[in-house]
Structures are given as structure tokens and as C-alpha cells.
Design a protein around this motif. Structure first.
Motif, PDB file in Angstrom:
ATOM      1  N   SER A  54       0.768  -1.358  -0.014  1.00 40.53           N
ATOM      2  CA  SER A  54       0.115   0.066   0.170  1.00 40.53           C
ATOM      3  C   SER A  54       0.798   1.118  -0.097  1.00 40.53           C
ATOM      4  CB  SER A  54      -0.739  -0.009   1.286  1.00 40.53           C
ATOM      5  OG  SER A  54      -1.254  -1.030   1.572  1.00 40.53           O
ATOM      6  N   MET A  55       0.412   2.295  -0.642  1.00 40.64           N
ATOM      7  CA  MET A  55       1.437   3.542  -0.613  1.00 40.64           C
ATOM      8  C   MET A  55       0.329   4.608  -0.235  1.00 40.64           C
ATOM      9  SD  MET A  55       3.227   5.414  -3.928  1.00 40.64           S
ATOM     10  CE  MET A  55       1.628   6.394  -4.135  1.00 40.64           C
ATOM     11  N   TYR A  56       0.987   5.495   0.540  1.00 40.03           N
ATOM     12  CA  TYR A  56      -0.013   6.688   1.119  1.00 40.03           C
ATOM     13  C   TYR A  56       1.205   7.970   0.933  1.00 40.03           C
ATOM     14  CZ  TYR A  56      -2.749   3.102   2.957  1.00 40.03           C
ATOM     15  OH  TYR A  56      -3.675   1.732   3.153  1.00 40.03           O
ATOM     16  N   ILE A  57       0.069   9.331   0.496  1.00 43.35           N
ATOM     17  CA  ILE A  57       1.052  10.274   0.345  1.00 43.35           C
ATOM     18  C   ILE A  57       0.546  11.050   1.500  1.00 43.35           C
ATOM     19  CG2 ILE A  57       1.615  12.272  -1.092  1.00 43.35           C
ATOM     20  CD1 ILE A  57       0.858  10.556  -3.420  1.00 43.35           C
ATOM     21  N   SER A  58       1.088  11.476   2.534  1.00 45.54           N
ATOM     22  CA  SER A  58       0.486  12.166   3.734  1.00 45.54           C
ATOM     23  C   SER A  58       0.734  13.794   3.638  1.00 45.54           C
ATOM     24  CB  SER A  58       1.350  11.601   4.832  1.00 45.54           C
ATOM     25  OG  SER A  58       0.958  12.604   5.929  1.00 45.54           O
ATOM     26  N   PRO A  59      -0.255  14.469   3.694  1.00 45.98           N
ATOM     27  CA  PRO A  59      -0.138  15.800   3.638  1.00 45.98           C
ATOM     28  C   PRO A  59       0.412  16.558   5.269  1.00 45.98           C
ATOM     29  CG  PRO A  59      -2.599  15.144   3.878  1.00 45.98           C
ATOM     30  CD  PRO A  59      -1.767  14.091   3.834  1.00 45.98           C
ATOM     31  N   GLY A  60       0.744  15.658   6.194  1.00 49.75           N
ATOM     32  CA  GLY A  60       0.975  15.902   7.424  1.00 49.75           C
ATOM     33  C   GLY A  60       1.463  15.022   8.453  1.00 49.75           C
ATOM     34  N   GLY A  61       1.930  15.453   9.519  1.00 49.39           N
ATOM     35  CA  GLY A  61       2.111  14.282  10.517  1.00 49.39           C
ATOM     36  C   GLY A  61       0.842  13.743  11.326  1.00 49.39           C
ATOM     37  N   THR A  62      -0.040  14.781  11.406  1.00 52.24           N
ATOM     38  CA  THR A  62      -1.265  14.226  12.050  1.00 52.24           C
ATOM     39  C   THR A  62      -1.963  13.318  11.126  1.00 52.24           C
ATOM     40  OG1 THR A  62      -1.803  16.375  12.980  1.00 52.24           O
ATOM     41  CG2 THR A  62      -3.357  15.154  12.969  1.00 52.24           C
TER      42      THR A  62
ATOM     43  N   GLY B 233       8.965   4.717   5.785  1.00 57.93           N
ATOM     44  CA  GLY B 233       8.509   6.133   5.918  1.00 57.93           C
ATOM     45  C   GLY B 233       9.685   6.871   5.123  1.00 57.93           C
ATOM     46  N   VAL B 234       9.297   7.869   4.154  1.00 58.69           N
ATOM     47  CA  VAL B 234      10.021   8.629   3.749  1.00 58.69           C
ATOM     48  C   VAL B 234      10.110  10.052   4.153  1.00 58.69           C
ATOM     49  CG1 VAL B 234      11.107   9.544   1.525  1.00 58.69           C
ATOM     50  CG2 VAL B 234      10.286   7.078   1.472  1.00 58.69           C
ATOM     51  N   ALA B 235      10.957  11.001   4.611  1.00 61.79           N
ATOM     52  CA  ALA B 235      10.859  12.269   5.067  1.00 61.79           C
ATOM     53  C   ALA B 235      12.261  12.747   5.277  1.00 61.79           C
ATOM     54  CB  ALA B 235      10.382  12.168   6.404  1.00 61.79           C
ATOM     55  N   CYS B 236      12.193  13.936   5.795  1.00 60.61           N
ATOM     56  CA  CYS B 236      13.768  14.702   6.164  1.00 60.61           C
ATOM     57  C   CYS B 236      14.046  13.954   7.387  1.00 60.61           C
ATOM     58  CB  CYS B 236      13.631  16.072   6.327  1.00 60.61           C
ATOM     59  SG  CYS B 236      12.287  16.569   7.705  1.00 60.61           S
ATOM     60  N   TYR B 237      15.400  13.846   7.685  1.00 62.61           N
ATOM     61  CA  TYR B 237      15.953  13.409   9.063  1.00 62.61           C
ATOM     62  C   TYR B 237      15.245  13.629  10.237  1.00 62.61           C
ATOM     63  CZ  TYR B 237      19.729  10.676   7.022  1.00 62.61           C
ATOM     64  OH  TYR B 237      20.541   9.459   6.328  1.00 62.61           O
ATOM     65  N   PRO B 238      15.047  14.910  10.507  1.00 58.60           N
ATOM     66  CA  PRO B 238      14.117  15.304  11.966  1.00 58.60           C
ATOM     67  C   PRO B 238      12.647  14.594  12.087  1.00 58.60           C
ATOM     68  CG  PRO B 238      15.316  17.215  11.008  1.00 58.60           C
ATOM     69  CD  PRO B 238      15.155  16.161   9.945  1.00 58.60           C
ATOM     70  N   ASN B 239      12.008  14.562  10.828  1.00 59.87           N
ATOM     71  CA  ASN B 239      10.750  14.040  10.916  1.00 59.87           C
ATOM     72  C   ASN B 239      11.025  12.367  10.948  1.00 59.87           C
ATOM     73  OD1 ASN B 239       9.603  16.496  10.566  1.00 59.87           O
ATOM     74  ND2 ASN B 239       9.068  16.237   8.375  1.00 59.87           N
TER      75      ASN B 239
ATOM     76  N   PRO C  55      15.796   8.612   4.039  1.00 58.84           N
ATOM     77  CA  PRO C  55      15.878  10.092   4.055  1.00 58.84           C
ATOM     78  C   PRO C  55      15.433  10.713   2.474  1.00 58.84           C
ATOM     79  CG  PRO C  55      18.079   9.183   4.164  1.00 58.84           C
ATOM     80  CD  PRO C  55      17.219   7.866   4.206  1.00 58.84           C
ATOM     81  N   LEU C  56      14.953  11.918   2.491  1.00 58.23           N
ATOM     82  CA  LEU C  56      14.827  12.495   1.352  1.00 58.23           C
ATOM     83  C   LEU C  56      16.419  12.839   0.926  1.00 58.23           C
ATOM     84  CD1 LEU C  56      12.095  15.207   2.292  1.00 58.23           C
ATOM     85  CD2 LEU C  56      12.028  13.322   0.705  1.00 58.23           C
ATOM     86  N   LYS C  57      16.567  12.871  -0.414  1.00 57.88           N
ATOM     87  CA  LYS C  57      17.819  13.544  -0.997  1.00 57.88           C
ATOM     88  C   LYS C  57      18.010  14.627  -1.003  1.00 57.88           C
ATOM     89  CE  LYS C  57      18.509  11.956  -5.386  1.00 57.88           C
ATOM     90  NZ  LYS C  57      18.686  11.146  -6.562  1.00 57.88           N
TER      91      LYS C  57
END
Ligand code: SF4
Length: 232
Positions: free
Chosen positions: A149-157, A179-185, A204-206
Motif C-alpha cells: 500500500s502506498m500513501y502520500i501524507s499531507p502532514g504528521g497528524t 517512511g520517507v521524510a527529512c531526518y528530523p521527521n 531520508p529525502l535526497k
């Protein structure tokens, strides 16, 4: 009226309190130093040692650690990088034991093209229509092929809602997450996902930012398929 001199009574209490504060501050400084040394070691060698202890130290000393790194002009996301590296290693056995169709790929919306025609579903996030304007189209096709399953999330909540819907209130088939995101997220996300009992892998994002971010789709696909080859 009788004057009572309370200084002799309070003096030893204040002195003991002062000593306790100094000892506590020294102990905390030692913890920060130990956490820093572990982070630097893991970051440079990619060898995971005492994972649970290091994760605990990072959680306890997170903010002072970041400030200390910034003070020495070192990128404070080093803390997040180490945390993600440890999280990926610790979660690997549970993640690898799941089937492909039990896994989900969670993507941030910043990867989308600014002209993305996808619509937002209140339950499943942004629904990619594979228009080809961004790399998500390729990932969507691969996920369909693999049964992930693939989901594109508009935010953390929303990410939490996606996970809760699919894990508890929905079909209940999501048992592992990439999960794909910047390191802090990613650092925060891996900890949150662990709390709901789902083993996760972070990629991590490139290039980071709020728009037009890029990803290494080969690394994402490799993470999605992790552990499957070992069983064949
Ligand atoms: S490929 Fe999907 S996510 Fe990317 S711009 Fe097109 S519809 Fe949006």
C-alpha cells in the motif's frame, strides 16, 4: 514577640540541595558527553552498539545535544541520522518477517510536483493518479506490482490517522511501514510508529525543503522489499 533564627535549621538543607543540584548537573553533563561520543562513533563507523542505551540517551539529552553540536558548528541533524540508523537496525528483524502485502510506503507530499492533480482523501491521504510529473508515479507503479500500500501524507497528524485507520479501524493489514521524510521527521516518525507497535524503516529525502524535494527511488524500493529475498 520572640525572634526565631531559622538559619541554623535551613542552612544544612540549602547546602544539601546545592550539592544535589551540582551533582545532578555534572551527571547530566556526563550523560550528554557519553551520548555525543556514541553518536559520533555510530555516525562515522555505521556500527550499531548498545542501540537501546543510545536511543535512550538521545531521547533524554536530545535538545542539549543539538545545542552542543550547533555550538561546535556541527550539523545538529547528526542526532536524527544516528537515531534513524539505530531505528532501522533495531526494527529490521520484525520488519523483514512481514509479507510484502502487509507493508505500507508512507511518502511526504513535498515530493509531489507543484502541478500535482491528485485529490485528498480524508481517510487515505493524497491519491496519486500517476500523471508522471514526479517520481511518485514510478513508486506507485512498483508498489502496485509488489502489493504494497502506498500513501502520500499531507502532514504528521494525517500520517498518524492513516496508520490508525489501516492498522486498527480499517482492514488491519498494515504490519510494517517504510517512511520517507527529512531526518528530523524520520527520527520522530520512527519513534511514533514504534509506539503503535509497527516496525518501520526510514529513508531520508535526497534533497529537503517544503516543495520539490527529491528521493532515491532505488533505496526506497530496496527498503520496501527488505528481507523478502532472504526467504526465497
Ligand atoms: S505522479 Fe502522482 S503525486 Fe506526482 S504529481 Fe502526478 S498525481 Fe501528483
Amino acid at each position: 514577640m520572640m525572634n526565631i533564627n531559622i538559619y541554623p535549621i535551613l542552612s544544612p538543607v540549602i547546602e544539601a540541595l546545592g550539592k544535589a543540584i551540582v551533582i545532578g548537573a555534572i551527571a547530566f553533563a556526563i550523560l550528554i558527553l557519553i551520548a555525543l561520543l556514541f553518536c559520533i562513533f555510530i555516525f562515522h563507523t555505521h556500527r550499531i552498539i548498545f542501540p537501546n542505551l543510545v536511543l535512550f540517551l538521545i531521547l533524554v539529552c536530545e535538545e542539549p545535544l543539538r545545542r552542543l553540536l550547533s555550538f561546535f558548528h556541527v550539523d545538529p541533524t547528526l542526532v536524527d541520522r544516528v537515531s534513524v540508523e539505530i531505528g532501522n537496525a533495531v526494527n529490521y528483524p520484525a520488519f523483514a518477517s512481514t509479507k510484502l502485502e502487509e507493508r505500507a510506503l508512507l511518502l511526504p507530499q513535498c515530493i509531489r510536483s507543484p502541478d500535482c492533480p491528485a485529490k485528498l482523501s480524508p481517510v487515505e491521504g493524497i491519491k496519486c493518479v500517476e500523471c508522471g510529473r514526479c517520481e511518485i508515479a514510478k513508486l506507485s507503479a512498483v508498489c502496485k506490482e509488489l502489493g504494497i500500500s502506498m500513501y502520500i501524507s499531507p502532514g504528521g497528524t494525517f500520517t498518524k490517522r492513516i496508520l490508525m485507520y489501516n492498522y486498527n479501524g480499517g482492514s488491519g493489514r498494515v504490519k510494517a511501514v517504510v517512511g520517507v521524510a527529512c531526518y528530523p521527521n524520520l527520527h520522530e516518525g520512527l519513534l511514533n510508529v514504534k509506539l503503535v507497535g509497527i516496525p518501520a524503516q526510514g529513508v531520508p529525502l535526497k534533497t529537503t525543503g517544503c516543495v520539490n524535494t527529491t528521493v532515491d527511488i532505488h533505496e526506497i524500493i530496496a527498503r520496501c522489499k527488505m528481507g523478502i529475498g532472504n526467504r526465497e
